[in-house]
Design a protein around this motif. Structure first.
Motif, PDB file in Angstrom:
ATOM      1  N   PRO A  66       0.788  -1.302   0.091  1.00  0.00           N
ATOM      2  CA  PRO A  66      -0.181  -0.252   0.081  1.00  0.00           C
ATOM      3  C   PRO A  66       0.927   1.364   0.014  1.00  0.00           C
ATOM      4  N   HIS A  67       2.186   1.197   0.583  1.00  0.00           N
ATOM      5  CA  HIS A  67       2.918   2.489   0.578  1.00  0.00           C
ATOM      6  C   HIS A  67       4.205   2.033   0.621  1.00  0.00           C
ATOM      7  N   VAL A  68       5.171   2.897  -0.141  1.00  0.00           N
ATOM      8  CA  VAL A  68       6.727   2.836  -0.291  1.00  0.00           C
ATOM      9  C   VAL A  68       7.121   3.937   0.082  1.00  0.00           C
ATOM     10  N   VAL A  69       8.340   3.834   0.530  1.00  0.00           N
ATOM     11  CA  VAL A  69       9.242   5.019   1.154  1.00  0.00           C
ATOM     12  C   VAL A  69      10.465   5.049   0.182  1.00  0.00           C
ATOM     13  N   LEU A  70      10.398   6.465  -0.354  1.00  0.00           N
ATOM     14  CA  LEU A  70      11.628   6.474  -1.234  1.00  0.00           C
ATOM     15  C   LEU A  70      12.111   7.918  -1.106  1.00  0.00           C
ATOM     16  N   ARG A  71      13.488   8.096  -1.318  1.00  0.00           N
ATOM     17  CA  ARG A  71      14.320   9.315  -1.073  1.00  0.00           C
ATOM     18  C   ARG A  71      14.022  10.354  -2.315  1.00  0.00           C
ATOM     19  N   VAL A  72      13.775  11.769  -1.756  1.00  0.00           N
ATOM     20  CA  VAL A  72      13.694  12.547  -2.772  1.00  0.00           C
ATOM     21  C   VAL A  72      14.988  13.040  -3.465  1.00  0.00           C
ATOM     22  N   THR A  73      15.216  12.722  -4.722  1.00  0.00           N
ATOM     23  CA  THR A  73      16.626  13.318  -5.222  1.00  0.00           C
ATOM     24  C   THR A  73      16.449  14.524  -5.785  1.00  0.00           C
ATOM     25  N   TYR A  74      15.469  15.407  -6.008  1.00  0.00           N
ATOM     26  CA  TYR A  74      15.714  16.424  -6.330  1.00  0.00           C
ATOM     27  C   TYR A  74      14.238  17.258  -6.162  1.00  0.00           C
ATOM     28  N   SER A  75      14.316  18.638  -5.520  1.00  0.00           N
ATOM     29  CA  SER A  75      13.337  19.325  -5.285  1.00  0.00           C
ATOM     30  C   SER A  75      13.416  20.597  -5.296  1.00  0.00           C
ATOM     31  N   PRO A  90       6.454  19.931  -7.543  1.00  0.00           N
ATOM     32  CA  PRO A  90       7.131  18.281  -7.905  1.00  0.00           C
ATOM     33  C   PRO A  90       8.536  18.328  -7.300  1.00  0.00           C
ATOM     34  N   ALA A  91       8.676  16.908  -7.042  1.00  0.00           N
ATOM     35  CA  ALA A  91       9.883  16.567  -6.311  1.00  0.00           C
ATOM     36  C   ALA A  91      10.096  15.060  -7.065  1.00  0.00           C
ATOM     37  N   THR A  92      11.317  14.850  -7.599  1.00  0.00           N
ATOM     38  CA  THR A  92      11.762  13.570  -8.138  1.00  0.00           C
ATOM     39  C   THR A  92      12.117  12.698  -7.040  1.00  0.00           C
ATOM     40  N   VAL A  93      11.635  11.495  -7.214  1.00  0.00           N
ATOM     41  CA  VAL A  93      12.414  10.575  -6.045  1.00  0.00           C
ATOM     42  C   VAL A  93      13.279   9.725  -6.872  1.00  0.00           C
ATOM     43  N   GLU A  94      14.017   8.857  -6.205  1.00  0.00           N
ATOM     44  CA  GLU A  94      15.200   7.814  -6.509  1.00  0.00           C
ATOM     45  C   GLU A  94      14.714   6.815  -7.773  1.00  0.00           C
ATOM     46  N   THR A  95      13.551   6.834  -7.962  1.00  0.00           N
ATOM     47  CA  THR A  95      13.200   5.808  -8.813  1.00  0.00           C
ATOM     48  C   THR A  95      12.937   6.738 -10.416  1.00  0.00           C
ATOM     49  N   GLY A  96      12.984   8.096 -10.209  1.00  0.00           N
ATOM     50  CA  GLY A  96      12.873   8.922 -11.384  1.00  0.00           C
ATOM     51  C   GLY A  96      11.466   9.448 -11.543  1.00  0.00           C
ATOM     52  N   ALA A  97      10.468   8.842 -10.912  1.00  0.00           N
ATOM     53  CA  ALA A  97       9.140   9.331 -10.713  1.00  0.00           C
ATOM     54  C   ALA A  97       8.930  10.560 -10.086  1.00  0.00           C
ATOM     55  N   THR A  98       7.992  11.415 -10.421  1.00  0.00           N
ATOM     56  CA  THR A  98       7.881  12.828 -10.074  1.00  0.00           C
ATOM     57  C   THR A  98       6.591  12.717  -8.936  1.00  0.00           C
ATOM     58  N   VAL A  99       6.781  13.113  -7.815  1.00  0.00           N
ATOM     59  CA  VAL A  99       5.541  13.156  -6.914  1.00  0.00           C
ATOM     60  C   VAL A  99       5.270  14.377  -6.481  1.00  0.00           C
ATOM     61  N   ASP A 106      12.348  18.620   1.319  1.00  0.00           N
ATOM     62  CA  ASP A 106      13.524  18.884   0.475  1.00  0.00           C
ATOM     63  C   ASP A 106      14.236  17.762  -0.046  1.00  0.00           C
ATOM     64  N   THR A 107      15.232  18.252  -0.902  1.00  0.00           N
ATOM     65  CA  THR A 107      16.084  17.117  -1.346  1.00  0.00           C
ATOM     66  C   THR A 107      16.799  16.113  -0.161  1.00  0.00           C
ATOM     67  N   ASP A 108      16.924  14.689  -0.574  1.00  0.00           N
ATOM     68  CA  ASP A 108      17.529  14.053   0.419  1.00  0.00           C
ATOM     69  C   ASP A 108      16.656  13.477   1.311  1.00  0.00           C
ATOM     70  N   SER A 119       0.418   9.442  -4.753  1.00  0.00           N
ATOM     71  CA  SER A 119       0.673  10.575  -3.859  1.00  0.00           C
ATOM     72  C   SER A 119       1.420  10.776  -2.648  1.00  0.00           C
ATOM     73  N   TYR A 120       1.854  11.781  -2.287  1.00  0.00           N
ATOM     74  CA  TYR A 120       2.470  11.812  -1.203  1.00  0.00           C
ATOM     75  C   TYR A 120       1.855  11.661   0.197  1.00  0.00           C
ATOM     76  N   VAL A 121       2.196  11.067   1.000  1.00  0.00           N
ATOM     77  CA  VAL A 121       1.414  10.677   2.375  1.00  0.00           C
ATOM     78  C   VAL A 121       2.206  11.540   3.378  1.00  0.00           C
ATOM     79  N   GLU A 122       3.523  11.490   3.676  1.00  0.00           N
ATOM     80  CA  GLU A 122       3.964  11.999   4.909  1.00  0.00           C
ATOM     81  C   GLU A 122       5.721  11.613   4.615  1.00  0.00           C
ATOM     82  N   ARG A 123       6.318  12.694   5.353  1.00  0.00           N
ATOM     83  CA  ARG A 123       7.692  12.527   5.463  1.00  0.00           C
ATOM     84  C   ARG A 123       8.095  11.482   6.629  1.00  0.00           C
TER      85      ARG A 123
END
Length: 126
Positions: A66-75, A90-99, A106-108, A119-123
């Motif tokens: 239901p949920h995955v945790v990914l690192r933001v690589t650019y924002s 928009p923020a790009t995550v480690e898989t290349g997807a934009t969320v 922030d980045t990282d 969609s974004y759930v939480e930090r």
């Protein structure tokens, strides 16, 4: 048709498709992108579930938890303290997807993403 939901691990994507491994038997299967829910959220080593037709033992579909945790690589830098407006960026995550995320992300940073909506759930504290 009887369908089983079996745990698998995403290994990698190549020219033949998305490669998954059964963690118990180490058997590997390759699935085309059309049979995968939210392929843009898969990262190497990601746990997932393969729906298998038990009569033919053929894989039919791949689902994420239901949920995955990914690192933001650019924002883009956000504004501190701007939590009242619910403005998203928009923020790009480690898989290349934009969320789309709130301005304070922030980045990282690690974020939790709903795999049904993308969609974004939480930090998440790293």
């Amino acid at each position: 048709v009887r369908v089983e939901r079996r745990p698998y691990q995403f290994l990698y994507k190549d020219d033949s498709g998305y490669n998954f491994m059964d963690p118990e038997t180490f058997e590997q299967i390759v699935m085309s992108e059309q049979l995968i829910d939210r392929p843009e959220l898969f990262k190497d080593g990601q746990e997932c579930f393969v729906l298998v037709n038990t009569e033919t033992e053929l894989p039919m579909n791949v689902e994420l938890p239901p949920h995955v945790v990914l690192r933001v690589t650019y924002s883009e830098p956000g504004l501190r303290g701007d939590t009242a407006t619910r403005t998203l960026k928009p923020a790009t995550v480690e898989t290349g997807a934009t969320v789309m995320v709130p301005l304070f992300v922030d980045t990282d940073e690690l974020i939790k993403i709903d795999t049904k909506t993308g969609s974004y759930v939480e930090r998440v504290k790293g």
